[in-house]
Design a protein around this motif. Structure first.
Motif, PDB file in Angstrom:
ATOM      1  N   ALA A 110     -12.747 -11.712  -0.371  1.00  0.00           N
ATOM      2  CA  ALA A 110     -13.786 -10.950   0.322  1.00  0.00           C
ATOM      3  C   ALA A 110     -14.978 -11.830   0.664  1.00  0.00           C
ATOM      4  O   ALA A 110     -15.545 -11.735   1.761  1.00  0.00           O
ATOM      5  N   ASP A 111     -15.370 -12.702  -0.263  1.00  0.00           N
ATOM      6  CA  ASP A 111     -16.475 -13.621   0.014  1.00  0.00           C
ATOM      7  C   ASP A 111     -16.105 -14.637   1.085  1.00  0.00           C
ATOM      8  O   ASP A 111     -16.972 -15.170   1.783  1.00  0.00           O
ATOM      9  N   ARG A 112     -14.809 -14.930   1.231  1.00  0.00           N
ATOM     10  CA  ARG A 112     -14.372 -15.906   2.229  1.00  0.00           C
ATOM     11  C   ARG A 112     -14.293 -15.299   3.631  1.00  0.00           C
ATOM     12  O   ARG A 112     -14.781 -15.885   4.603  1.00  0.00           O
ATOM     13  N   ILE A 113     -13.646 -14.133   3.766  1.00  0.00           N
ATOM     14  CA  ILE A 113     -13.340 -13.608   5.104  1.00  0.00           C
ATOM     15  C   ILE A 113     -14.222 -12.445   5.526  1.00  0.00           C
ATOM     16  O   ILE A 113     -14.178 -12.035   6.687  1.00  0.00           O
ATOM     17  N   GLY A 114     -15.003 -11.883   4.595  1.00  0.00           N
ATOM     18  CA  GLY A 114     -15.872 -10.765   4.928  1.00  0.00           C
ATOM     19  C   GLY A 114     -15.337  -9.453   4.373  1.00  0.00           C
ATOM     20  O   GLY A 114     -14.127  -9.241   4.285  1.00  0.00           O
ATOM     21  N   TYR A 115     -16.263  -8.565   4.005  1.00  0.00           N
ATOM     22  CA  TYR A 115     -15.901  -7.307   3.344  1.00  0.00           C
ATOM     23  C   TYR A 115     -15.123  -6.371   4.263  1.00  0.00           C
ATOM     24  O   TYR A 115     -14.097  -5.806   3.873  1.00  0.00           O
ATOM     25  N   VAL A 116     -15.607  -6.186   5.479  1.00  0.00           N
ATOM     26  CA  VAL A 116     -14.988  -5.221   6.387  1.00  0.00           C
ATOM     27  C   VAL A 116     -13.580  -5.663   6.762  1.00  0.00           C
ATOM     28  O   VAL A 116     -12.641  -4.855   6.786  1.00  0.00           O
ATOM     29  N   ARG A 117     -13.409  -6.945   7.034  1.00  0.00           N
ATOM     30  CA  ARG A 117     -12.089  -7.439   7.426  1.00  0.00           C
ATOM     31  C   ARG A 117     -11.076  -7.235   6.302  1.00  0.00           C
ATOM     32  O   ARG A 117      -9.944  -6.795   6.539  1.00  0.00           O
ATOM     33  N   LEU A 118     -11.467  -7.554   5.065  1.00  0.00           N
ATOM     34  CA  LEU A 118     -10.540  -7.368   3.947  1.00  0.00           C
ATOM     35  C   LEU A 118     -10.187  -5.894   3.780  1.00  0.00           C
ATOM     36  O   LEU A 118      -9.015  -5.546   3.555  1.00  0.00           O
ATOM     37  N   MET A 119     -11.167  -5.008   3.916  1.00  0.00           N
ATOM     38  CA  MET A 119     -10.875  -3.579   3.796  1.00  0.00           C
ATOM     39  C   MET A 119      -9.927  -3.108   4.882  1.00  0.00           C
ATOM     40  O   MET A 119      -9.043  -2.279   4.638  1.00  0.00           O
ATOM     41  N   ARG A 120     -10.091  -3.605   6.095  1.00  0.00           N
ATOM     42  CA  ARG A 120      -9.170  -3.222   7.170  1.00  0.00           C
ATOM     43  C   ARG A 120      -7.736  -3.587   6.818  1.00  0.00           C
ATOM     44  O   ARG A 120      -6.810  -2.790   6.998  1.00  0.00           O
ATOM     45  N   TYR A 121      -7.532  -4.802   6.320  1.00  0.00           N
ATOM     46  CA  TYR A 121      -6.185  -5.246   5.973  1.00  0.00           C
ATOM     47  C   TYR A 121      -5.592  -4.394   4.848  1.00  0.00           C
ATOM     48  O   TYR A 121      -4.434  -3.950   4.926  1.00  0.00           O
ATOM     49  N   THR A 122      -6.361  -4.189   3.783  1.00  0.00           N
ATOM     50  CA  THR A 122      -5.820  -3.471   2.623  1.00  0.00           C
ATOM     51  C   THR A 122      -5.609  -1.986   2.918  1.00  0.00           C
ATOM     52  O   THR A 122      -4.617  -1.399   2.474  1.00  0.00           O
ATOM     53  N   VAL A 123      -6.516  -1.379   3.671  1.00  0.00           N
ATOM     54  CA  VAL A 123      -6.364   0.043   4.004  1.00  0.00           C
ATOM     55  C   VAL A 123      -5.180   0.245   4.943  1.00  0.00           C
ATOM     56  O   VAL A 123      -4.420   1.217   4.814  1.00  0.00           O
ATOM     57  N   LEU A 124      -4.997  -0.665   5.905  1.00  0.00           N
ATOM     58  CA  LEU A 124      -3.819  -0.585   6.773  1.00  0.00           C
ATOM     59  C   LEU A 124      -2.544  -0.687   5.945  1.00  0.00           C
ATOM     60  O   LEU A 124      -1.590   0.095   6.140  1.00  0.00           O
ATOM     61  N   ALA A 162       7.847   0.978  -7.962  1.00  0.00           N
ATOM     62  CA  ALA A 162       7.561  -0.142  -7.064  1.00  0.00           C
ATOM     63  C   ALA A 162       6.479   0.214  -6.046  1.00  0.00           C
ATOM     64  O   ALA A 162       5.544  -0.573  -5.816  1.00  0.00           O
ATOM     65  N   LEU A 163       6.599   1.391  -5.437  1.00  0.00           N
ATOM     66  CA  LEU A 163       5.614   1.792  -4.423  1.00  0.00           C
ATOM     67  C   LEU A 163       4.258   2.070  -5.066  1.00  0.00           C
ATOM     68  O   LEU A 163       3.212   1.787  -4.463  1.00  0.00           O
ATOM     69  N   SER A 164       4.261   2.611  -6.279  1.00  0.00           N
ATOM     70  CA  SER A 164       2.993   2.849  -6.985  1.00  0.00           C
ATOM     71  C   SER A 164       2.306   1.531  -7.302  1.00  0.00           C
ATOM     72  O   SER A 164       1.080   1.404  -7.170  1.00  0.00           O
ATOM     73  N   ALA A 165       3.074   0.538  -7.733  1.00  0.00           N
ATOM     74  CA  ALA A 165       2.498  -0.784  -8.013  1.00  0.00           C
ATOM     75  C   ALA A 165       1.936  -1.411  -6.743  1.00  0.00           C
ATOM     76  O   ALA A 165       0.859  -2.025  -6.757  1.00  0.00           O
ATOM     77  N   LEU A 166       2.640  -1.229  -5.616  1.00  0.00           N
ATOM     78  CA  LEU A 166       2.192  -1.814  -4.356  1.00  0.00           C
ATOM     79  C   LEU A 166       0.908  -1.165  -3.864  1.00  0.00           C
ATOM     80  O   LEU A 166      -0.059  -1.859  -3.486  1.00  0.00           O
ATOM     81  N   ILE A 167       0.867   0.153  -3.896  1.00  0.00           N
ATOM     82  CA  ILE A 167      -0.342   0.835  -3.419  1.00  0.00           C
ATOM     83  C   ILE A 167      -1.502   0.603  -4.390  1.00  0.00           C
ATOM     84  O   ILE A 167      -2.662   0.481  -3.980  1.00  0.00           O
ATOM     85  N   GLY A 168      -1.201   0.487  -5.692  1.00  0.00           N
ATOM     86  CA  GLY A 168      -2.243   0.169  -6.669  1.00  0.00           C
ATOM     87  C   GLY A 168      -2.812  -1.221  -6.446  1.00  0.00           C
ATOM     88  O   GLY A 168      -4.018  -1.447  -6.589  1.00  0.00           O
ATOM     89  N   THR A 169      -1.941  -2.160  -6.064  1.00  0.00           N
ATOM     90  CA  THR A 169      -2.389  -3.527  -5.784  1.00  0.00           C
ATOM     91  C   THR A 169      -3.295  -3.566  -4.559  1.00  0.00           C
ATOM     92  O   THR A 169      -4.338  -4.235  -4.557  1.00  0.00           O
ATOM     93  N   LEU A 170      -2.918  -2.842  -3.507  1.00  0.00           N
ATOM     94  CA  LEU A 170      -3.733  -2.804  -2.293  1.00  0.00           C
ATOM     95  C   LEU A 170      -5.088  -2.138  -2.557  1.00  0.00           C
ATOM     96  O   LEU A 170      -6.123  -2.585  -2.056  1.00  0.00           O
ATOM     97  N   GLU A 171      -5.075  -1.061  -3.342  1.00  0.00           N
ATOM     98  CA  GLU A 171      -6.335  -0.394  -3.693  1.00  0.00           C
ATOM     99  C   GLU A 171      -7.230  -1.324  -4.503  1.00  0.00           C
ATOM    100  O   GLU A 171      -8.428  -1.435  -4.255  1.00  0.00           O
TER     101      GLU A 171
END
Length: 413
Positions: free
Chosen positions: A76-90, A115-124
């Motif tokens: 987040a500090d490297r690429i910016g807060y909004v950009r990281l949120m866009r990627y993870t929310v998508l 597996a899907l719970s772990a994936l969505i938990g990781t993105l969150e």
């Protein structure tokens, strides 16, 4: 009588369009996430009728919070807060949509659920540092405390509203619809993020170190900054000695108060009520001045309320005390986050707040593990009474140190 007088800091924070839009989208997404958790829990029970699988699925969803924020804070500090949120929310929207589709088609099994719970938990978990760091750049510094408190109050309201929506959708439609509701909430949040302007990145043009070195820079910052250091000490003490009561409330409901699921639900709802009330109060207060005092004294009051809760056998007295625990626990948590955000260097903000997230939401699982093991030998009441005594000793040591740092932590220039 104007609206600012009635709602104080809430009205001032929401008067900023960028923050207002972000707050609405984040609140909708958080509501969907809580609905998702209830729906997945129900699906797990339908598939297995096993308490063990319920625990495994919950662990898969929540464990990423212990590890992922440390690394996503660097990103987040490297690429910016909004950009990281866009990627993870998508990504989370896509996973939730896939999850709902598999359930609707009857192609789901418990291994896919894990597996899907772990994936969505990781993105969150990956979006966590950006979600809390971005508030600092969306509102004027003078409204930061109100905005952070409003976000936290909204989180606690979503924790009550989301499960209610999930229950209704499961009753009147099916589990797939409840999970699809979460996917839709992500899409709404993503649409808002796409219209949110990119924030200036204070690290543009900076030569990047390796990730481990960047994490260590955040750790060193906390160690070297006396104000942030003492705040983090209190956060860690809370996480290990006080916060585990939430995970161990089922034991209190059954062993101490001789109540069943209804008693546990009452205790959890009461704690949530106290937390939501304190969040709204702090949001209306909307002032950074005096937050250090609130952190210090709320820590002591929370500990004393927990001590009284731990030693009583009267259920309704326990309900009143757990409301107090929830109220003052969240006052300390919100005020701590506000102070850290207020003083942390911009180029380190997401990394420092990622460590705050791990301490606040990851360490309680360790605390619950240790306290639960000790309680299995000594009993819940004795164990928490001793934990509170240790917490009070820490408070006696920390109070003068924190008070001496108040001016630096609360400055708004």
């Amino acid at each position: 009588m104007n609206i600012s007088f009635l709602f104080g800091g809430i009205a001032r924070a929401l008067s900023t369009p960028q923050y207002r839009n972000y707050w609405a989208g984040n609140g909708i997404s958080t509501t969907g996430r809580w609905a998702h958790r209830v729906a997945v829990g129900w699906l797990t029970w339908e598939l297995t009728e096993s308490e063990a699988w319920l625990g495994i699925v919950a662990f898969a969803d929540l464990f990423p919070t212990v590890v992922i924020p440390i690394f996503s804070g660097v990103i987040a500090d490297r690429i910016g807060y909004v950009r990281l949120m866009r990627y993870t929310v998508l990504g989370a929207a896509a996973v939730a949509a896939l999850f709902a589709g598999l359930v609707a088609l009857g192609r789901i099994d418990i291994y896919l659920v894990v597996a899907l719970s772990a994936l969505i938990g990781t993105l969150e978990a990956g979006s966590g540092p950006a979600r809390i760091s971005v508030v600092h750049v969306l509102v004027p510094r003078s409204e930061l405390a109100a905005a952070i408190a409003l976000n936290t109050a909204t989180f606690n309201l979503a924790r009550m509203i989301g499960p209610a929506i999930a229950g209704g959708l499961i009753i009147w439609t099916n589990v797939a619809t409840a999970i699809a509701f979460n996917a839709a909430s992500y899409v709404i949040f993503l649409a808002i993020l796409l219209h949110l302007r990119e924030m200036p990145n204070p690290r543009d043009g900076e030569v990047r170190a390796n990730m481990a070195r960047e994490i260590w820079e955040a750790v060193r910052y906390i160690i070297d900054h006396p104000g942030v250091r003492i705040i983090m000490v209190l956060i860690v003490a809370t996480a290990l000695l006080i916060r585990p009561v939430i995970e161990l409330l089922p034991g209190f409901a059954v062993e101490v108060f001789n109540r069943g699921p209804g008693g546990l639900s009452t205790l959890l709802s009461s704690m949530g009520l106290g937390a939501a009330a304190s969040g709204l109060w702090l949001a209306r207060r909307g002032d950074t001045r005096g937050l250090t005092r609130l952190v210090v004294w709320s820590f002591l009051i929370t500990a004393l309320a927990l001590f009284a809760f731990a030693v009583t056998n009267i259920f309704w007295l326990g309900v009143g005390l757990i409301i107090a625990v929830g109220y003052f626990l969240l006052i300390g948590g919100i005020s701590s986050q506000s102070l850290v955000q207020n003083v942390v260097a911009p180029q380190l903000r997401a990394r420092v707040l990622s460590l705050y997230l791990v301490a606040s939401f990851g360490l309680p699982s360790l605390g619950a593990l240790v306290i639960g093991w000790i309680a299995s030998l000594a009993g819940l009441q004795v164990t928490f009474a001793v934990a509170v005594v240790i917490a009070v000793l820490i408070w006696l040591w920390a109070r003068p140190i924190a008070s001496a740092q108040a001016n630096d932590l609360e400055r708004i220039d």
